[in-house]
Design a protein around this motif. Structure first.
Motif, PDB file in Angstrom:
ATOM      1  N   LEU A  47      -8.105  -4.241 -33.970  1.00 33.08           N
ATOM      2  CA  LEU A  47      -6.982  -5.069 -33.542  1.00 33.08           C
ATOM      3  C   LEU A  47      -6.864  -5.077 -32.019  1.00 33.08           C
ATOM      4  N   SER A  48      -7.092  -3.935 -31.383  1.00 32.37           N
ATOM      5  CA  SER A  48      -7.043  -3.874 -29.922  1.00 32.37           C
ATOM      6  C   SER A  48      -8.129  -4.748 -29.308  1.00 32.37           C
ATOM      7  N   ALA A  49      -9.331  -4.738 -29.910  1.00 33.03           N
ATOM      8  CA  ALA A  49     -10.427  -5.569 -29.404  1.00 33.03           C
ATOM      9  C   ALA A  49     -10.102  -7.051 -29.559  1.00 33.03           C
ATOM     10  N   LEU A  50      -9.484  -7.403 -30.677  1.00 30.93           N
ATOM     11  CA  LEU A  50      -9.103  -8.799 -30.907  1.00 30.93           C
ATOM     12  C   LEU A  50      -8.061  -9.242 -29.885  1.00 30.93           C
ATOM     13  N   LEU A  58       4.209   3.430 -32.487  1.00 31.75           N
ATOM     14  CA  LEU A  58       3.339   3.141 -33.628  1.00 31.75           C
ATOM     15  C   LEU A  58       2.387   1.991 -33.311  1.00 31.75           C
ATOM     16  N   GLN A  59       1.189   2.043 -33.883  1.00 32.17           N
ATOM     17  CA  GLN A  59       0.227   0.953 -33.820  1.00 32.17           C
ATOM     18  C   GLN A  59       0.230   0.212 -35.163  1.00 32.17           C
ATOM     19  N   PRO A  60      -0.222  -1.047 -35.205  1.00 31.98           N
ATOM     20  CA  PRO A  60      -0.157  -1.810 -36.463  1.00 31.98           C
ATOM     21  C   PRO A  60      -0.895  -1.148 -37.619  1.00 31.98           C
ATOM     22  N   GLY A  61      -2.152  -0.722 -37.378  1.00 34.24           N
ATOM     23  CA  GLY A  61      -2.906  -0.082 -38.442  1.00 34.24           C
ATOM     24  C   GLY A  61      -2.289   1.226 -38.879  1.00 34.24           C
ATOM     25  N   GLN A  62      -1.759   1.975 -37.929  1.00 35.78           N
ATOM     26  CA  GLN A  62      -1.087   3.236 -38.248  1.00 35.78           C
ATOM     27  C   GLN A  62       0.149   2.981 -39.105  1.00 35.78           C
TER      28      GLN A  62
END
Length: 309
Positions: free
Chosen positions: A37-40, A128-132
């Motif tokens: 997600l960070s790369a996107l 928080l991060q989305p995947g987390q």
């Protein structure tokens, strides 16, 4: 120059990512892959639009469960939170009483419901991060391993209320879980008493206890909690001005300055993740903050401010 509210992201001028971006978002959330997600986001022409699509799906999930010779079943799940305003001096709530989960499950309607043992601080939630976050949802609903969180001591405004959240999840078979829209007041009174005991809050002498918001979906509860907190900070310190600033990658920063508190912090900046609240939540906060004067610059740097990161 800082943008005015009219220049901040609006739902009406949002550019929708292409189909490939949507597929990548879905795949990354399914695998709880924050690196993807960070790369996107890093290569996106419009990071805000990508974050808006993450917002639409990060707090809900679905899982097929094989049943041997019988047809598989499909569980829908969603994440919820309850804002918790803690009075000055209240201790961290390391253990939410177990009976709170039973009260909430009964109110929601006997759908399987679970909650985190700890009341998270607003800083914990904003980090928080989305995947987390999706991993937290799957863990709470029994479809994934436990999710570890790094919790740390964060700066706070002396003599002012603190914001936290009870977080939980609910799931339902072959249908979207429904969170009732009313009737929470009775359960809230019981929850409030249980949390006050857990936090060591004595309302008999000071009269200042815990204040609960409503149980809502993750994003709605986050916006509601920040609004409650801003009002409580205004009553305690006096908000003299505010500004909302773009901070890169589709994220925002809400800064407020205070009128009261000699020798204490005179300003605070709250980083806001667009994927956590979406365009609608950002607009709600902008409208809420309009009750105070808007300033062109607020600096929380040095010994006179707090930056929540």
């Amino acid at each position: 120059m800082n943008p005015s509210p009219s220049e901040l992201p609006k739902k009406t001028n949002m550019r929708v990512p292409d189909l490939q971006d949507i597929v990548e978002i879905h795949t990354a959330l399914q695998s709880c892959d924050d690196s993807a997600l960070s790369a996107l986001l890093a290569r996106a022409a419009d990071p805000t639009a990508v974050q808006e699509n993450i917002y639409r799906s990060f707090s809900v999930s679905g899982h097929y469960v094989e049943m041997g010779r019988r047809s598989p079943v499909y569980w829908h799940s969603r994440l919820w939170m309850i804002p918790v305003l803690l009075p000055p001096g209240a201790g961290a709530i390391e253990q939410v009483p177990k009976h709170c989960s039973r009260w909430i499950q009964r109110w929601i309607g006997m759908q399987p419901s679970t909650l985190l043992e700890r009341v998270l601080t607003v800083q914990d939630v904003l980090r928080l991060q989305p995947g987390q976050t999706r991993q937290l949802l799957d863990s709470l609903t029994g479809f994934g391993p436990s999710c570890s969180m790094v919790l740390r001591d964060d700066p706070e405004l002396e003599g002012a209320p603190r914001l936290g959240f009870v977080m939980g999840a609910v799931k339902a078979l072959h249908r979207e879980p429904v969170i009732p829209s009313n009737g929470f007041a009775q359960e809230a009174r019981k929850l409030q008493s249980a949390l006050e005991f857990a936090a060591g809050v004595n309302t008999g002498s000071s009269g200042s206890g815990i204040v609960l918001g409503e149980l809502r979906d993750f994003s709605d509860a986050l916006v509601q909690g920040i609004q409650m907190w801003l009002q409580a900070l205004h009553e305690a310190r006096g908000i003299g001005g505010w500004m909302m600033d773009l901070s890169g990658g589709g994220n925002l920063a809400l800064s407020v300055s205070f009128q009261a508190g000699e020798g204490g912090p005179s300003a605070m900046t709250i980083p806001l993740r667009h994927w956590q609240m979406g365009h609608a939540g950002v607009e709600m906060l902008l409208e809420y903050c309009d009750r105070w004067p808007m300033q062109s610059a607020i600096s929380p740097e040095g010994g006179r401010g707090i930056l929540l990161s």
